[in-house]
Design an enzyme around this catalytic site. Sequence first.
Site, PDB file in Angstrom:
ATOM      1  N   CYS A  19     -37.694  -6.656  74.712  1.00  0.00           N
ATOM      2  CA  CYS A  19     -38.564  -6.199  73.632  1.00  0.00           C
ATOM      3  C   CYS A  19     -37.850  -5.158  72.776  1.00  0.00           C
ATOM      4  CB  CYS A  19     -39.867  -5.622  74.188  1.00  0.00           C
ATOM      5  SG  CYS A  19     -39.633  -4.143  75.194  1.00  0.00           S
ATOM      6  N   CYS A  48     -36.319  -2.082  74.383  1.00  0.00           N
ATOM      7  CA  CYS A  48     -35.032  -2.327  75.053  1.00  0.00           C
ATOM      8  C   CYS A  48     -33.885  -2.124  74.072  1.00  0.00           C
ATOM      9  CB  CYS A  48     -34.980  -3.750  75.607  1.00  0.00           C
ATOM     10  SG  CYS A  48     -36.227  -4.154  76.827  1.00  0.00           S
ATOM     11  N   ASP A  58     -18.680 -10.086  35.224  1.00  0.00           N
ATOM     12  CA  ASP A  58     -17.370  -9.943  34.597  1.00  0.00           C
ATOM     13  C   ASP A  58     -17.104 -11.243  33.841  1.00  0.00           C
ATOM     14  OD1 ASP A  58     -14.715  -8.873  34.127  1.00  0.00           O
ATOM     15  OD2 ASP A  58     -14.048 -10.403  35.535  1.00  0.00           O
ATOM     16  N   ASP A  96     -14.536 -11.041  40.520  1.00  0.00           N
ATOM     17  CA  ASP A  96     -13.618 -11.864  41.300  1.00  0.00           C
ATOM     18  C   ASP A  96     -13.293 -11.266  42.664  1.00  0.00           C
ATOM     19  OD1 ASP A  96     -11.798  -9.839  40.827  1.00  0.00           O
ATOM     20  OD2 ASP A  96     -10.684 -10.927  39.311  1.00  0.00           O
ATOM     21  N   ASP A 126     -12.137  -6.403  40.298  1.00  0.00           N
ATOM     22  CA  ASP A 126     -13.384  -5.693  40.044  1.00  0.00           C
ATOM     23  C   ASP A 126     -13.864  -4.887  41.245  1.00  0.00           C
ATOM     24  OD1 ASP A 126     -13.626  -6.874  37.444  1.00  0.00           O
ATOM     25  OD2 ASP A 126     -14.236  -8.720  38.424  1.00  0.00           O
TER      26      ASP A 126
END
Length: 722
Positions: free
Chosen positions: A16, A19, A424, A620, A624
């Site tokens: 759960c 845990c 871009d 790219d 960038d």
Amino acid sequence: MSTSTTVTVAIEGMSCASCVLRVERALQAVPGVETATVNLANEKALVRYDPSTTSLDELAKATAEAGYALVAMSNDSSEREHEQRREASYATLVRECTTSVVLAVPIMVVGMVTMHGASTIVNIILMIATAIVMVIGGRRFFVSTWRNLRHLILDMNTLVAIGTGTAFLYSSIVVIMSPTASGGHVYFDTAATIIALILLGRVLEARAKRSTTNSIRELLHLQPTTARLRRKGGEVEVDLASVDIGDIVIIRPGERIAVDGVVVTGRTSIDESMLTGEPIPTDVTVGDRVIGGTMNTSGSIDIRATAIGANTVLAQIIRSVEEAQGSKAPIQALADRIASVFVPTVVAASIITFIAWFVFGSGMLGDAMVHAIAVLIIACPCALGLATPTAIIVATGAAARRGFLVKDANALEQLAHISSVVFDKTGTITVGKPTLHRFECVNTEEAADVFAAVVAIERMSEHPIAHAIVSAAAHEASHGGMVEGFEARSGYGVIGVVNGRRYCIGNEALMHEEHAVGALVLDDAASTAMTTIFIACDGVVMGRMLITDTIRPSAADAVRVLIERGLHVVMLSGDREASAQHIAAQVGITDVRARIRPTEKASVLAAMQATGTRVAMVGDGINDAPALAQADVGIAMGTGTDVAIEAAAITLLRNDLHGVHEAVLLARSTVRTIKQNLFWAFVYNVVGIPIAALGLLDPSIAAAAMALSSVSVLTNSLRLRR
């Protein structure tokens, strides 16, 4: 100086949300551990630590002290072993569930028929049958509870063990202490039914979990286990682990490519759909790159291995998907805080319920016990723990199948809330393969010498425009002469000295910076849609080159869809205003920022963010990088084996801009699904606990509702696969 390492490990024994928090805290307490993120849905942990300070053995020890088991996963075989253990555990769970259901059904029926009192013989039979259910089906709950209590831990197993154990013990005492009495209500049916229903819920939950992790399983199965090598004029088949970089690998029609490589002989078509989502096979020939795990559909080829093992694109994709599936979305923080105190609070609520019913209610021990058990069972936090990770796992797996990689859960949550997408131009809106359209020189008599010098200088540059110039006029390069004093100015152009003359080749900004004199416009109408590269020699503008770049086929439609989805679209370009506007108009973008150098892109995004705009940047992934990092979500265009996985939060494996709006839609659906899951998990507990405490909920119905809550969360998350 030590370097941190990140590992994915299996965590066994979790049940759960509480845990998950205990394992995370145990791992984060180990000296040298920087971060530890545990995922309940795939039962794994992503741990970043300093190997000079700690080790996997220390991590395993800390996990064991918390009551759980850590299993290292160093390679694909470890992943397969983990899957095998999960399959074995699932098979055991199914057997225990089947046995419990087969016994619980008649126990429940007899209990309902004799609810006003049964004979001693019937009660003894019920006690024995229930004991079998407790030993076979309930053993896992009691063993886990005993182990956890030694560490002062309370979890979902504790709630089930206390509830069913109390019901069984109370009923057994009634039967043993009153062997001749037909009265004295017993609750064997409650104990057996709760265990059977919870196990049934866990079986359904486990089946759903297996579906959520199908993406990783499918990716693992893409990798062949053997490869056929060409050695000494013959062929030999070896294990994939035996392939070295530089080996020549033979790929026949219908076979999956074993490793990343370059085609050295042959021609064929490659189906890359499982990795890129691109349904149309790609034609490849000598010199082309191929990706391991893709399918060779037609001809036979030989490839030279360029990447093996963990360095292949497929391995990087699997690692990226695993890390994304192991990450946590910020929206999970609230659920984590609640889960940290949930179980102790529920135990306290159960005790209060028992006392209230016994002292102020009916005064009957049995009634008080049943209502307290109902509180324990209805309050299981499983659904709370599964709400976010299951949605993230399914979403990142679906993304990988559709051709884009998501780095982490935070990227999905951020992408769901963006309001602007910034593209871009070069390599994103356009295909990024510029070609030289025309060279013009003021003095036609010097044209040949000027152009030759330009080609010689551009040969020393790695810029795409330089490659276009050199490719278009490679035969001219031999006449250019030696280049001295070469200098590349990012965002401007290049400078070099040829035959004693200093050439500046670049945009208009470079001409102004170098104080070059002369006409910068020779025929502006011809260059509206083109990038203009000016040439100055010894401070005088001598001419220009017109560079064209094809617009990406998917650009216009992708931009249109984004705008229809309510997003503001911006294009950044280093070109002149007229050229940038011409390209933008063809794809439907009205907000254009021209003359933007690479170093200025991040500043443009920062200015947009300062106004409250949430921005996604599409570039790219290399040039960038600063802008991708500045954006709320960076989206990198990926190409072949050069996938820029580390460059952005999301990477498009195919050069199709439709992937941008597909990612946005998936992100929005994922966040919406997480909110739905958390809402129902919270409502389930907020409404269910008071109802149980008021005595309006039978423990068996509570067990069924608890199982249904987890399954419903998983089922809701699985809808993201579509």
